[in-house]
Design a protein around this motif. Structure first.
Motif, PDB file in Angstrom:
ATOM      1  N   UNK A   1     -70.676  86.780  32.885  1.00  0.00           N
ATOM      2  CA  UNK A   1     -70.008  85.485  33.017  1.00  0.00           C
ATOM      3  C   UNK A   1     -68.871  85.302  32.021  1.00  0.00           C
ATOM      4  N   UNK A   2     -68.760  86.191  31.036  1.00  0.00           N
ATOM      5  CA  UNK A   2     -67.742  86.050  29.990  1.00  0.00           C
ATOM      6  C   UNK A   2     -66.706  87.163  30.018  1.00  0.00           C
ATOM      7  N   UNK A   3     -66.460  87.776  31.168  1.00  0.00           N
ATOM      8  CA  UNK A   3     -65.504  88.878  31.252  1.00  0.00           C
ATOM      9  C   UNK A   3     -64.102  88.395  30.909  1.00  0.00           C
ATOM     10  N   UNK A   4     -63.338  89.187  30.145  1.00  0.00           N
ATOM     11  CA  UNK A   4     -62.003  88.746  29.735  1.00  0.00           C
ATOM     12  C   UNK A   4     -61.019  88.743  30.904  1.00  0.00           C
ATOM     13  N   UNK A   5     -60.062  87.842  30.824  1.00  0.00           N
ATOM     14  CA  UNK A   5     -58.994  87.747  31.803  1.00  0.00           C
ATOM     15  C   UNK A   5     -57.699  88.084  31.068  1.00  0.00           C
ATOM     16  N   UNK A   6     -57.206  89.300  31.214  1.00  0.00           N
ATOM     17  CA  UNK A   6     -56.069  89.788  30.444  1.00  0.00           C
ATOM     18  C   UNK A   6     -54.769  89.338  31.096  1.00  0.00           C
ATOM     19  N   UNK A   7     -53.976  88.595  30.367  1.00  0.00           N
ATOM     20  CA  UNK A   7     -52.660  88.117  30.814  1.00  0.00           C
ATOM     21  C   UNK A   7     -52.752  87.405  32.170  1.00  0.00           C
ATOM     22  N   UNK A   8     -53.743  86.538  32.318  1.00  0.00           N
ATOM     23  CA  UNK A   8     -53.989  85.797  33.562  1.00  0.00           C
ATOM     24  C   UNK A   8     -54.104  86.707  34.773  1.00  0.00           C
TER      25      UNK A   8
ATOM     26  N   UNK B   1     -58.762  94.860  31.637  1.00  0.00           N
ATOM     27  CA  UNK B   1     -59.648  95.205  30.529  1.00  0.00           C
ATOM     28  C   UNK B   1     -60.517  96.338  31.033  1.00  0.00           C
ATOM     29  N   UNK B   2     -60.660  97.393  30.265  1.00  0.00           N
ATOM     30  CA  UNK B   2     -61.491  98.524  30.648  1.00  0.00           C
ATOM     31  C   UNK B   2     -62.832  98.380  29.939  1.00  0.00           C
TER      32      UNK B   2
ATOM     33  N   UNK C   1     -57.655  96.747  26.256  1.00  0.00           N
ATOM     34  CA  UNK C   1     -56.819  95.965  27.160  1.00  0.00           C
ATOM     35  C   UNK C   1     -55.572  96.785  27.478  1.00  0.00           C
ATOM     36  N   UNK C   2     -55.137  96.724  28.731  1.00  0.00           N
ATOM     37  CA  UNK C   2     -53.919  97.425  29.161  1.00  0.00           C
ATOM     38  C   UNK C   2     -53.064  96.403  29.900  1.00  0.00           C
TER      39      UNK C   2
END
Length: 133
Positions: free
Chosen positions: A93-100, A105-106, A131-132
């Motif tokens: 439930x807390x997975x990152x959202x990289x640059x919207x 995120x790997x 993060x890429x």
């Protein structure tokens, strides 16, 4: 002796992009091969090959992708998140959202190495490697 092989992988790739190299060769491991596959599947690199004749684990040769008009790589930032001294784990439930959603995120999960988008589909969490974007 390398204490963090993933950071070494990201640094070699980052340095090759900054130096505008067409290819970069990196010592291989199973985890690095999966990260390379994810970068290819998401369109960040042009091509890759695994060469098992170089040493015991082999080597990964990555052809870096550049825009023909602007001469820039789609990879602008490679950031190592989870480090050997400080591991970063996230739940489903807390997975990152990289640059919207423009970056990825790997993650290393119990179901294998996957991007944050794939982890959302399977509803699983894990260790955030990098993060890429």
């Amino acid at each position: 002796m390398i204490t963090d092989p993933i950071a070494d992988y990201l640094t070699r790739l980052r340095n090759a992009i900054h130096a505008r190299h067409k290819t970069v060769q990196i010592p291989a491991s199973k985890l690095k091969k999966e990260i390379t596959r994810l970068l290819f599947d998401n369109g960040y690199i042009k091509q890759y090959t695994f060469d098992d004749k170089v040493n015991h684990q082999g080597a990964i040769t990555i052809d870096i992708k550049y825009d023909s008009r602007t001469k820039h790589s789609p990879i602008t930032t490679l950031t190592r998140i989870s480090k050997p001294g400080h591991r970063r784990y996230v739940g489903a439930d807390d997975l990152p959202n990289v640059l919207n959603g423009l970056g990825i995120a790997i993650l290393s999960t119990s179901k294998g190495v996957m991007s944050d988008k794939e982890a959302r589909k399977v509803h699983t969490g894990g260790e955030v490697l990098c993060y890429v974007y």
